[in-house]
Design an enzyme around this catalytic site. Structure first.
Site, mmCIF file in Angstrom:
data_model
loop_
_atom_site.group_PDB
_atom_site.id
_atom_site.type_symbol
_atom_site.label_atom_id
_atom_site.label_comp_id
_atom_site.label_asym_id
_atom_site.label_seq_id
_atom_site.Cartn_x
_atom_site.Cartn_y
_atom_site.Cartn_z
ATOM 1 N N ASN A 9 1.050 -1.179 -0.024
ATOM 2 C CA ASN A 9 -0.021 -0.225 0.003
ATOM 3 C C ASN A 9 1.011 1.308 0.146
ATOM 4 O O ASN A 9 1.496 1.686 0.872
ATOM 5 C CB ASN A 9 -1.056 0.024 1.177
ATOM 6 C CG ASN A 9 -1.860 0.989 1.381
ATOM 7 O OD1 ASN A 9 -1.620 1.867 0.662
ATOM 8 N ND2 ASN A 9 -2.660 0.974 2.278
ATOM 9 N N ARG A 93 -2.615 -2.023 -3.427
ATOM 10 C CA ARG A 93 -3.719 -1.131 -3.338
ATOM 11 C C ARG A 93 -3.529 -0.247 -4.516
ATOM 12 O O ARG A 93 -2.361 0.525 -4.604
ATOM 13 C CB ARG A 93 -3.896 -0.526 -2.199
ATOM 14 C CG ARG A 93 -4.929 0.432 -1.753
ATOM 15 C CD ARG A 93 -4.840 1.032 -0.648
ATOM 16 N NE ARG A 93 -5.767 2.077 -0.382
ATOM 17 C CZ ARG A 93 -5.910 3.015 0.321
ATOM 18 N NH1 ARG A 93 -4.708 3.514 0.785
ATOM 19 N NH2 ARG A 93 -6.687 3.901 0.364
ATOM 20 N N HIS A 181 -11.720 3.715 0.050
ATOM 21 C CA HIS A 181 -11.731 2.851 0.912
ATOM 22 C C HIS A 181 -12.029 1.426 0.917
ATOM 23 O O HIS A 181 -12.728 0.823 1.995
ATOM 24 C CB HIS A 181 -12.079 3.527 2.360
ATOM 25 C CG HIS A 181 -11.198 4.794 3.036
ATOM 26 N ND1 HIS A 181 -11.471 5.808 3.371
ATOM 27 C CD2 HIS A 181 -9.857 4.541 3.063
ATOM 28 C CE1 HIS A 181 -10.646 6.645 3.916
ATOM 29 N NE2 HIS A 181 -9.455 5.906 3.549
ATOM 30 N N ARG A 241 -7.137 16.661 5.100
ATOM 31 C CA ARG A 241 -7.844 17.048 3.903
ATOM 32 C C ARG A 241 -9.202 17.390 4.442
ATOM 33 O O ARG A 241 -9.837 17.382 5.531
ATOM 34 C CB ARG A 241 -8.395 15.737 3.419
ATOM 35 C CG ARG A 241 -7.379 15.169 2.477
ATOM 36 C CD ARG A 241 -7.620 13.698 1.692
ATOM 37 N NE ARG A 241 -6.661 12.780 2.077
ATOM 38 C CZ ARG A 241 -6.837 11.600 2.160
ATOM 39 N NH1 ARG A 241 -7.850 11.010 1.587
ATOM 40 N NH2 ARG A 241 -6.040 10.660 2.703
ATOM 41 N N GLU A 379 -6.617 -4.074 5.299
ATOM 42 C CA GLU A 379 -6.714 -3.957 3.762
ATOM 43 C C GLU A 379 -5.369 -4.781 3.201
ATOM 44 O O GLU A 379 -5.736 -5.240 2.143
ATOM 45 C CB GLU A 379 -6.299 -2.546 3.355
ATOM 46 C CG GLU A 379 -7.485 -1.529 3.831
ATOM 47 C CD GLU A 379 -6.979 -0.259 4.012
ATOM 48 O OE1 GLU A 379 -6.314 0.231 5.055
ATOM 49 O OE2 GLU A 379 -7.570 0.685 3.393
#
Ligand code: AMP
Length: 398
Positions: A9, A93, A181, A241, A379
């Site tokens: 990732n 990813r 996500h 963000r 993940e």
């Protein structure tokens, strides 16, 4: 020789990785870690499944080292660590698959250039995902690499949830809501299905609250709405963000404040969110530790927005049966979970304070009308599962 896969990732300055050995019952977590400080002071830490530190090293030559050189060192370490295993593939990813790519795919030249073309849709993530793929192609040209898309889980969003109120021609050009996500939400669905299959089939809101943060409304394991949209900027307030803002602000910044598009991009992605509001830190732990009122205000905004957006998603689901917290803040921060649940008390959510304080798997009280759980996301495991599936589909290699 047994076999193993590596899940990666990759971000701009860090790469999260995990090694999985392939066992008859599925991928088994061998080790996981993070290579941080790429471009400044690289540092590698890896831990075994039991948490024991396997490697903790920095590099003297620091700033000059490229992604490629560091990934080379990581692979050398992985090879030494997995002495009796062959690494048969690397799964990545990849943040954006656009409208076309939603199944895990073996990467070839054609796919790589199609993914390059999607970089403008995820400018701060996609180029780094692809840079790691290119680095490994140079290091090990024959090693299969698989792209696992963060947008894929939302591929079947209802049409109405994909549209902005923009002219159709722009939607048809790809200016639509995608959602992100996805690997995390897919894992959460699997884990919930294992723990409580009936609940997993009901109306679930999953809250992925980390540096990046979003919510997903799931019905029977399918994404029906989510807070991130065209880019990973939309929705909740995040570490740096801004989350959803009036698009008029972007116009104002350019026309009245004289900011260039690049400056606005930096502001919205890197200088906003918890960091921008508090003026202190993007890190939730640092904000809890601060007695500056601006830190409290940033935290308040974070939980207010999370509850407000959750309420909107609950409308898309027509109600809610379960609320799941995950990622750095969601898994570890009882104060934030309690504050969000308090704002959602009108739904009949009641938290068990002592279960919440210990990050227990179930944190709702007996009399709560909605089940509230904490599920650590994984993940990297999802990437490993998809990587094996793609290899199997491609020719029974695994
Ligand atoms: P992630 O992006 O999932 O790694 O999450 C990073 C965020 O999780 C940061 O804001 C951290 O401050 C927060 N976080 C991680 N561990 C904890 C913890 N034990 N308590 C509170 N927040 C945490």
């Amino acid at each position: 020789m047994s076999r193993a896969v590596v899940s990666l990732n990759s971000g701009s300055s860090s790469i999260k990785f995990a090694l999985f050995t392939l066992e008859p019952e599925g991928p088994r977590h061998g080790a996981a870690g993070k290579l941080e400080g790429i471009g400044t002071a690289p540092h590698l830490v890896a831990r075994a499944a039991d948490g024991a530190v396997l490697v903790d090293r920095g590099w003297d030559r620091g700033a000059g080292l490229t992604h490629e050189a560091l990934l080379g060192d990581l692979f050398t370490w992985a090879g030494d660590h997995l002495t009796d295993h062959d690494i048969i593939a690397v799964g990545h990813r990849v943040v954006h698959g656009g409208t076309k790519f939603f199944r895990p795919l073996i990467i070839d030249d054609t796919l790589l250039s199609a993914l390059d073309a999607l970089c403008p849709l995820a400018p701060l993530h996609q180029p780094h995902n692809l840079a790691a793929i290119r680095a490994i192609r140079t290091l090990a040209p024959d090693l299969p690499q698989i792209a696992c898309f963060d947008t894929a889980f939302h591929h079947d969003l209802p049409e109405v949830a994909t549209r902005f109120g923009l002219p159709r021609a722009l939607h048809d050009k790809g200016l639509r809501r995608y959602g992100f996500h996805g690997l995390s939400y897919e894992y959460i669905d699997r884990a919930l299905r294992e723990a409580d299959p009936e609940l997993a089939s009901d109306r679930v809101i999953a809250a992925h609250l980390g540096n990046g943060a979003s919510l997903c409304a799931m019905q029977n394991g399918r994404s029906v709405d989510t807070t991130m949209g065209f880019t990973a900027l939309d929705g909740l307030i995040m570490g740096t963000r801004c989350g959803a803002i009036d698009p008029g602000v972007v116009i104002h910044l350019q026309t009245q404040e004289g900011m260039s598009a690049a400056e606005v991009e930096t502001l919205l992605y890197k200088q906003a969110g918890l960091l921008g509001v508090s003026g202190i830190s993007s890190d939730m732990r640092a904000l809890h530790d601060s007695d500056d009122p601006r830190a409290a205000e940033a935290i308040d905004l974070f939980t207010w927005r999370a509850a407000r957006e959750a309420s909107a998603l609950i409308s898309s689901l027509g109600g809610v049966d379960a609320l799941i917290f995950t990622a750095g803040i969601g898994e570890n921060d009882p104060v934030i979970r309690a504050a969000i649940c308090a704002r959602l008390a009108w739904l009949g959510i009641v938290i068990d304070p002592s279960a919440n304080a210990r990050n227990a798997p179930i944190i709702s009280a007996e009399d709560s009308r909605v089940a509230v759980r904490v599920i650590p996301t994984d993940e990297e495991r999802m990437i490993a599962i998809h990587t094996l599936a793609a290899l199997t589909t491609a020719g029974g290699q695994s």
